[in-house]
Design a protein around this motif. Sequence first.
Motif, mmCIF file in Angstrom:
data_model
loop_
_atom_site.group_PDB
_atom_site.id
_atom_site.type_symbol
_atom_site.label_atom_id
_atom_site.label_comp_id
_atom_site.label_asym_id
_atom_site.label_seq_id
_atom_site.Cartn_x
_atom_site.Cartn_y
_atom_site.Cartn_z
ATOM 1 N N TYR A 87 0.842 -1.208 0.000
ATOM 2 C CA TYR A 87 0.000 0.000 0.000
ATOM 3 C C TYR A 87 0.871 1.250 0.000
ATOM 4 O O TYR A 87 0.664 2.166 -0.792
ATOM 5 N N HIS A 91 0.654 3.191 -3.485
ATOM 6 C CA HIS A 91 -0.260 4.334 -3.385
ATOM 7 C C HIS A 91 0.483 5.643 -3.152
ATOM 8 O O HIS A 91 0.089 6.668 -3.691
ATOM 9 N N CYS A 106 -9.473 2.979 -4.624
ATOM 10 C CA CYS A 106 -10.002 1.677 -5.018
ATOM 11 C C CYS A 106 -9.115 1.121 -6.124
ATOM 12 O O CYS A 106 -8.519 1.872 -6.888
ATOM 13 N N ILE A 107 -9.026 -0.201 -6.180
ATOM 14 C CA ILE A 107 -8.265 -0.861 -7.243
ATOM 15 C C ILE A 107 -9.185 -1.828 -7.974
ATOM 16 O O ILE A 107 -10.191 -2.262 -7.426
ATOM 17 N N GLU A 110 -9.097 -7.600 -6.090
ATOM 18 C CA GLU A 110 -9.138 -7.762 -4.640
ATOM 19 C C GLU A 110 -7.892 -7.169 -3.981
ATOM 20 O O GLU A 110 -6.776 -7.451 -4.391
ATOM 21 N N LEU A 111 -8.098 -6.396 -2.953
ATOM 22 C CA LEU A 111 -7.009 -5.719 -2.250
ATOM 23 C C LEU A 111 -6.243 -6.660 -1.326
ATOM 24 O O LEU A 111 -5.018 -6.658 -1.299
ATOM 25 N N TYR A 117 -12.201 -7.051 -0.337
ATOM 26 C CA TYR A 117 -12.005 -5.598 -0.273
ATOM 27 C C TYR A 117 -11.391 -5.105 -1.572
ATOM 28 O O TYR A 117 -10.514 -5.749 -2.145
ATOM 29 N N THR A 118 -11.849 -3.925 -2.002
ATOM 30 C CA THR A 118 -11.297 -3.333 -3.213
ATOM 31 C C THR A 118 -10.675 -1.967 -2.948
ATOM 32 O O THR A 118 -10.151 -1.344 -3.867
ATOM 33 N N GLY A 119 -10.750 -1.483 -1.727
ATOM 34 C CA GLY A 119 -10.225 -0.156 -1.438
ATOM 35 C C GLY A 119 -9.821 0.020 0.006
ATOM 36 O O GLY A 119 -9.963 -0.884 0.835
ATOM 37 N N PRO A 146 -9.800 -1.227 5.399
ATOM 38 C CA PRO A 146 -10.151 -1.853 4.120
ATOM 39 C C PRO A 146 -11.661 -1.695 3.872
ATOM 40 O O PRO A 146 -12.465 -1.853 4.795
#
Length: 185
Positions: A87, A91, A106-107, A110-111, A117-119, A146
């Motif tokens: 991250y 980021h 957001c990506i 899957e984070l 989670y996406t973000g 998350p």
Amino acid sequence: MIAKSDMSVKLRKLLEKDPDQVERFEVKTGFHVDFMRFNDRPYEGVNSIITNGLADYFESKPVELVITYDANSLDQSTDLNAFLATYIQLHYFDNHTKMYERNHFCIPGELIKGFGYTGVYATNPVYFPRNCFDDISEARFLWLIPIFQNEYDFIDRFGAKSFESFLVDNDPDMSKFDRHPLDMG
């Protein structure tokens, strides 16, 4: 050594214990950050990973990051230190995004593997006692939460203040990584 820095000493005093684990990551060539895990902080059954040294890089707006989690909501393969290092690298260093409260991103995909989670949403670390980190003037502390796609969409549409109001009004346990997406209704 960062682990013996003034920040580390202050965190140990504020949290009334030594970290249970300290792991050093090179988050940028030649720049290292310690990830300090404190079990049962902010409270019993919930752990936190707090960065130590990140503020040295972001001198204009020094920030350290906090991840708070219920260890029982993770499986053995979940590596939150690796997530946090990635991250920070992607980021902030690669995208040159500033660290500030109410920041969210957001990506695609899957984070954290296996959780959906996406973000991530950044806010004050509210599970700690009020003003817990105020005695550490060297940096602001941001809690990384998350979030699911619907939560990200809610923040984009209605704003971070509305999201935080929702959290206050509904009091979901955001330390449980195995939680379901919030019903943003």
